[in-house]
Enzyme design. Structure first.
Site, mmCIF file in Angstrom:
data_model
loop_
_atom_site.group_PDB
_atom_site.id
_atom_site.type_symbol
_atom_site.label_atom_id
_atom_site.label_comp_id
_atom_site.label_asym_id
_atom_site.label_seq_id
_atom_site.Cartn_x
_atom_site.Cartn_y
_atom_site.Cartn_z
ATOM 1 N N ARG A 135 -7.088 11.188 -5.881
ATOM 2 C CA ARG A 135 -8.798 10.503 -5.773
ATOM 3 C C ARG A 135 -9.360 11.361 -5.874
ATOM 4 O O ARG A 135 -10.809 10.388 -5.663
ATOM 5 C CB ARG A 135 -7.970 9.837 -5.246
ATOM 6 C CG ARG A 135 -6.983 8.475 -5.214
ATOM 7 C CD ARG A 135 -8.091 7.089 -5.942
ATOM 8 N NE ARG A 135 -8.941 6.559 -4.659
ATOM 9 C CZ ARG A 135 -10.065 6.786 -5.292
ATOM 10 N NH1 ARG A 135 -10.374 7.288 -6.126
ATOM 11 N NH2 ARG A 135 -11.084 5.821 -4.428
ATOM 12 N N ASP A 149 -6.760 -2.990 -7.911
ATOM 13 C CA ASP A 149 -7.424 -3.861 -6.622
ATOM 14 C C ASP A 149 -7.468 -5.319 -6.656
ATOM 15 O O ASP A 149 -7.523 -5.449 -7.931
ATOM 16 C CB ASP A 149 -8.591 -3.275 -6.525
ATOM 17 C CG ASP A 149 -8.840 -3.291 -4.645
ATOM 18 O OD1 ASP A 149 -7.753 -3.111 -3.766
ATOM 19 O OD2 ASP A 149 -9.043 -4.594 -4.474
ATOM 20 N N TYR A 194 -14.384 -12.705 -0.851
ATOM 21 C CA TYR A 194 -14.831 -11.504 -0.656
ATOM 22 C C TYR A 194 -16.282 -11.678 -1.595
ATOM 23 O O TYR A 194 -17.591 -11.202 -1.083
ATOM 24 C CB TYR A 194 -13.797 -10.629 -1.660
ATOM 25 C CG TYR A 194 -12.824 -9.434 -1.028
ATOM 26 C CD1 TYR A 194 -14.007 -9.076 0.153
ATOM 27 C CD2 TYR A 194 -12.154 -10.072 -0.551
ATOM 28 C CE1 TYR A 194 -12.694 -7.777 0.958
ATOM 29 C CE2 TYR A 194 -10.874 -8.911 -0.120
ATOM 30 C CZ TYR A 194 -11.348 -8.386 1.103
ATOM 31 O OH TYR A 194 -10.858 -6.981 1.618
ATOM 32 N N ARG A 214 0.588 -1.238 -0.190
ATOM 33 C CA ARG A 214 -0.147 -0.156 -0.230
ATOM 34 C C ARG A 214 0.268 1.528 -0.403
ATOM 35 O O ARG A 214 1.104 2.165 0.763
ATOM 36 C CB ARG A 214 -0.724 0.093 1.192
ATOM 37 C CG ARG A 214 -1.703 -1.042 0.625
ATOM 38 C CD ARG A 214 -2.936 -0.315 0.409
ATOM 39 N NE ARG A 214 -4.052 -1.821 0.403
ATOM 40 C CZ ARG A 214 -5.596 -1.816 0.532
ATOM 41 N NH1 ARG A 214 -5.611 -0.992 1.988
ATOM 42 N NH2 ARG A 214 -5.916 -3.368 0.193
ATOM 43 N N ARG A 260 -3.446 6.668 0.644
ATOM 44 C CA ARG A 260 -3.954 7.604 0.908
ATOM 45 C C ARG A 260 -3.856 8.418 2.319
ATOM 46 O O ARG A 260 -3.666 8.865 2.537
ATOM 47 C CB ARG A 260 -5.165 7.260 1.680
ATOM 48 C CG ARG A 260 -6.609 6.918 1.090
ATOM 49 C CD ARG A 260 -7.993 6.478 1.549
ATOM 50 N NE ARG A 260 -7.200 5.541 2.104
ATOM 51 C CZ ARG A 260 -8.706 4.699 2.897
ATOM 52 N NH1 ARG A 260 -9.629 5.181 3.267
ATOM 53 N NH2 ARG A 260 -8.131 3.266 3.204
#
Ligand SMILES: Cc1c2[nH]c(c1CCC(=O)O)Cc1[nH]c(c(CCC(=O)O)c1C)Cc1[nH]c(c(CCC(=O)O)c1C)Cc1[nH]c(c(CCC(=O)O)c1C)C2
Length: 369
Positions: A51, A87, A165, A38, A42
């Protein structure tokens, strides 16, 4: 950029820093390579700004945006590798499932798989080259724009993590809906895991053809399985992926690329993972570096594993923690990383301190030899 300029020749700029690739193969290095899971994320103000107001998966579908986000952390820190911005959930999308990214909540599937009949909703034949073409374009574009500074890593989610998921419909603490399938519908579970494996193999091969110089397989949900379930529902597919991708790379006349398996919280499976066909095993912070070396017996390179939360500490403390970690792993066949991804509230300055500590301490350790 106009669409036409996306069709790029494959003659990529020459690689200037191959330390990461050499460490993955257990070869000599001048410093220990480092990157962070990552790292495009963010915690970077420029990431948040870029973004802002954009849909997550629309960003994933824009090769130019993925390229920009992949390069952002490299402008700040001397990382030894980059990971393509994308992703793991683009694979279930390619198989016909809808996935949305809810800000603050994470990924959600409006119509998750509930019962084995729902498998009929998945595409039986997935044309990976067209469905995931946007990822391949992002990789090719980034490989050019990175100008050979560092290698570019491609990635995928592993079958069990993606299956969980697709059944849970999003993040979960217990993964009980997905685990219900393993105990109640083992056959249907294997069917889904095989279908996912077939798509993943083509997807990883496509990434290498597009320019990925290493591949990481994220089995992020190993921790909710026990050793028995891991051996039945995760490990065989991880093995199959490594074997088939490597065979296909060879058949296609391409150069082999190092493959990394990161089975988070899979400490019970470390011996098996070190014999599963990957050059590198990624570790989370629950494993002691020295014991990981003993348990993997020199069969693989290791990657990891500082607790990401150590980045909440001071620069001095980070430096001490890194030093201890490097002494534990040793300098051969080792790639420094965190034990999992960076969190959005982490201070970029401390990420810089982490990278610097790895480079400084490893040069000292290597010079002492
Ligand atoms: C930056 C980011 C990503 N995905 C998500 C975010 C945050 C949302 C945003 O930016 O808007 C949503 C996003 N995507 C996902 C989640 C986790 C949700 C959950 O399980 O609760 C979130 C918040 C699913 C996901 N996605 C990924 C994993 C495997 C790694 C892991 O174990 O964390 C997983 C489980 C992989 C991933 N995801 C991403 C990368 C590329 C960038 C890099 O690493 O630098 C990678 C490798 C990018």
């Amino acid at each position: 950029m106009d669409k036409g300029s996306l069709i790029l020749p494959k003659s990529f700029p020459e690689l200037k820093n191959d330390t990461f690739l050499r460490a993955a193969r257990g070869e000599e290095i001048e410093h220990i390579p480092v990157w962070c899971m990552r790292q495009a994320g963010r915690y970077l103000p420029e990431f948040r700004e870029f973004r802002a107001g954009k849909d997550f998966f629309e960003t994933c579908r824009s090769p130019e945006d993925c390229c920009e986000l992949t390069l952002q952390p490299l402008r700040r820190f001397p990382f030894d590798a980059a990971i393509i911005f994308s992703d793991i959930l683009v694979v279930p999308q390619a198989m016909g499932m809808e996935v949305q990214m809810s800000p603050g909540k994470g990924p959600t599937f409006p119509e998750p798989l509930k019962e084995p009949e729902d498998l009929q909703r998945l595409k039986t034949k997935v044309d990976v080259s067209s469905e995931l073409d946007y990822v391949f374009k992002a990789i090719t574009l980034t490989r050019h724009k990175i100008e050979g500074k560092v290698p570019l890593i491609g990635f995928t989610g592993a079958p069990w993590t993606l299956m969980s998921y697709m059944i849970e419909g999003g993040g979960s603490v217990t993964h009980s809906k997905a685990k219900r399938w393993l105990y109640r519908y083992p056959e249907a579970s294997h069917k889904l895991l095989s279908q996912l494996t077939d798509v993943i193999v083509e997807y990883l091969l496509g990434q290498v053809k597009a320019g990925a110089q290493a591949l990481q397989v994220f089995e992020s949900h190993t921790g909710c399985l026990g050793p028995v379930e891991f051996k039945e529902f995760s490990l065989p597919y991880l093995r199959d992926i490594a074997g088939r991708v490597k065979d296909k790379i060879k058949e296609s006349g391409l150069d082999n690329v190092p493959m990394i398996v990161f089975a988070k919280d899979g400490h019970y499976g470390l011996e098996d993972l070190s014999e599963s066909g990957y050059e590198v095993v990624g570790l989370d912070w629950t494993i002691d570096p020295c014991s990981a070396r003993v348990r993997t017996g020199g069969k693989v390179s290791l990657q990891g594993n500082m607790d990401p939360c150590a980045l909440y500490s001071t620069k001095e403390r980070i430096s001490e923690i890194v030093k201890r970690m490097l002494e534990g792993f040793g300098t051969k066949g080792y790639i420094a990383n965190l034990g999992h991804g960076l969190y959005p509230d982490m201070d970029p300055e401390n990420v810089g301190a982490f990278v610097e500590a790895v480079h400084t301490h490893s040069r000292q350790l290597l010079n002492r030899k």
